[in-house]
Enzyme design. Sequence first.
Site, PDB file in Angstrom:
ATOM      1  CB  SER A  10      -0.951   0.105   1.142  1.00  0.00           C
ATOM      2  OG  SER A  10      -1.690   1.334   1.517  1.00  0.00           O
ATOM      3  CG  HIS A  35      -3.891  -1.717  -1.632  1.00  0.00           C
ATOM      4  ND1 HIS A  35      -5.009  -2.701  -1.864  1.00  0.00           N
ATOM      5  CD2 HIS A  35      -4.282  -0.868  -0.452  1.00  0.00           C
ATOM      6  CE1 HIS A  35      -5.953  -2.312  -0.995  1.00  0.00           C
ATOM      7  NE2 HIS A  35      -5.457  -1.261  -0.267  1.00  0.00           N
ATOM      8  CG  ASP A  37      -4.970   2.169   1.095  1.00  0.00           C
ATOM      9  OD1 ASP A  37      -5.998   1.291   0.978  1.00  0.00           O
ATOM     10  OD2 ASP A  37      -4.030   1.766   1.623  1.00  0.00           O
ATOM     11  CG  MET A  39      -8.338   6.861   3.046  1.00  0.00           C
ATOM     12  SD  MET A  39      -7.336   6.793   4.508  1.00  0.00           S
ATOM     13  CE  MET A  39      -6.650   5.204   4.516  1.00  0.00           C
ATOM     14  CG  HIS A  68      -9.316   0.061  -0.291  1.00  0.00           C
ATOM     15  ND1 HIS A  68      -8.652  -0.445   1.114  1.00  0.00           N
ATOM     16  CD2 HIS A  68     -10.801  -0.077  -0.010  1.00  0.00           C
ATOM     17  CE1 HIS A  68      -9.654  -0.525   1.904  1.00  0.00           C
ATOM     18  NE2 HIS A  68     -10.868  -0.332   1.322  1.00  0.00           N
ATOM     19  CG  MET A  70     -11.284   3.087   2.249  1.00  0.00           C
ATOM     20  SD  MET A  70      -9.794   2.852   3.201  1.00  0.00           S
ATOM     21  CE  MET A  70      -8.564   3.097   1.616  1.00  0.00           C
ATOM     22  CG  MET A 139     -11.372  -3.207   5.219  1.00  0.00           C
ATOM     23  SD  MET A 139      -9.923  -3.051   4.301  1.00  0.00           S
ATOM     24  CE  MET A 139      -8.777  -2.107   5.730  1.00  0.00           C
ATOM     25  CG  ASP A 177      -5.963  -3.131   3.527  1.00  0.00           C
ATOM     26  OD1 ASP A 177      -4.942  -2.854   4.091  1.00  0.00           O
ATOM     27  OD2 ASP A 177      -6.717  -2.322   2.570  1.00  0.00           O
TER      28      ASP A 177
HETATM   29  C1  DX5 Z   1      -6.401   1.232   5.878  1.00  0.00           C
HETATM   30  C2  DX5 Z   1      -5.906   0.952   4.376  1.00  0.00           C
HETATM   31  C3  DX5 Z   1      -4.853  -0.055   4.324  1.00  0.00           C
HETATM   32  C4  DX5 Z   1      -3.533   0.373   5.136  1.00  0.00           C
HETATM   33  C5  DX5 Z   1      -2.726  -0.982   5.374  1.00  0.00           C
HETATM   34  O1  DX5 Z   1      -7.453   1.954   5.624  1.00  0.00           O
HETATM   35  O2  DX5 Z   1      -6.843   0.208   3.562  1.00  0.00           O
HETATM   36  O3  DX5 Z   1      -4.444  -0.600   2.917  1.00  0.00           O
HETATM   37  O4  DX5 Z   1      -2.611   1.354   4.230  1.00  0.00           O
HETATM   38  O5  DX5 Z   1      -1.561  -0.391   6.345  1.00  0.00           O
HETATM   39  P1  DX5 Z   1      -1.020  -1.239   7.457  1.00  0.00           P
HETATM   40  O6  DX5 Z   1      -0.356  -2.384   6.355  1.00  0.00           O
HETATM   41  O7  DX5 Z   1       0.287  -0.345   7.928  1.00  0.00           O
HETATM   42  O8  DX5 Z   1      -1.739  -1.811   8.356  1.00  0.00           O
HETATM   43 ZN    ZN Z   2      -6.515  -0.541   1.747  1.00  0.00          ZN
END
Ligand code: DX5
Ligand code: ZN
Length: 219
Positions: A10, A35, A37, A39, A68, A70, A139, A177
């Site tokens: 990620s 990956h 993320d 947000m 991903h 969010m 998750m 994840d």
């Molecule tokens: C959290 C994300 C993850 C995050 C994982 O909302 O979806 O992808 O980056 O990070 P680690 O591996 O540090 O838990």
């Molecule tokens: Zn993620």
Amino acid sequence: MASPVRIAPSILSADFARLGTEVEAIEAAGADLIHVDVMDGHFVPNLTIGPMVVKAIKPHAKKPLDVHLMISPVDPYIEAFAEAGADGLTVHPEAGPHVHRTLQLIRSLGKRPGVVLNPGTPADAIDYVIDLVDLVLVMSVNPGFGGQSFITSQLRKVEEIANKIARSGRAIDLEIDGGINPQTAKQAINAGANVLVAGTAAFSGGPSKYAANIAALRG
Ligand code: DX5
Ligand code: ZN
């Protein structure tokens, strides 16, 4: 889930001032997917990146971009992320009133549709969309931040979903994840996951450590 385990670092844990170089470095170190993320500060309590950043990193990535989302509402942005270069788009059922329609939209744009379940969302949430997806993401932390601790109860959900996927007869990836490190990676693989997202564990220590970090996650 006989397919070999794939590692999806990620970029949330990468150096945001050097994202293109970071993507190249983590791929050279053995990443199978990148990956991303996304947000919105509303669906999750953090703000990250949008389609412009996906477009900017795309030329630096040879591996698929596993995006991903969010964000809520999610539907108005699907096309923009598809055009920006996402290869897979993964959505939370809670992010819009019509997850079935959202997944159809992703497929119609020629992208790989994925559905993602928060720690509090039951495995059964995928029952009526499993025929539409190429990926189910479990998750193992509450989404919003990297560096959180793995929620062990989610292993049981991975097992449940692995059974549902087997019953479906379709080739669906089972991704996990959050809080993945060499130890939890092993547990997740044993439970049936075949794609591991790792932020902190992949990017810690800087580029000279990336290959060893990824190798450690493969077990
Ligand atoms: C959290 C994300 C993850 C995050 C994982 O909302 O979806 O992808 O980056 O990070 P680690 O591996 O540090 O838990
Ligand atoms: Zn993620």
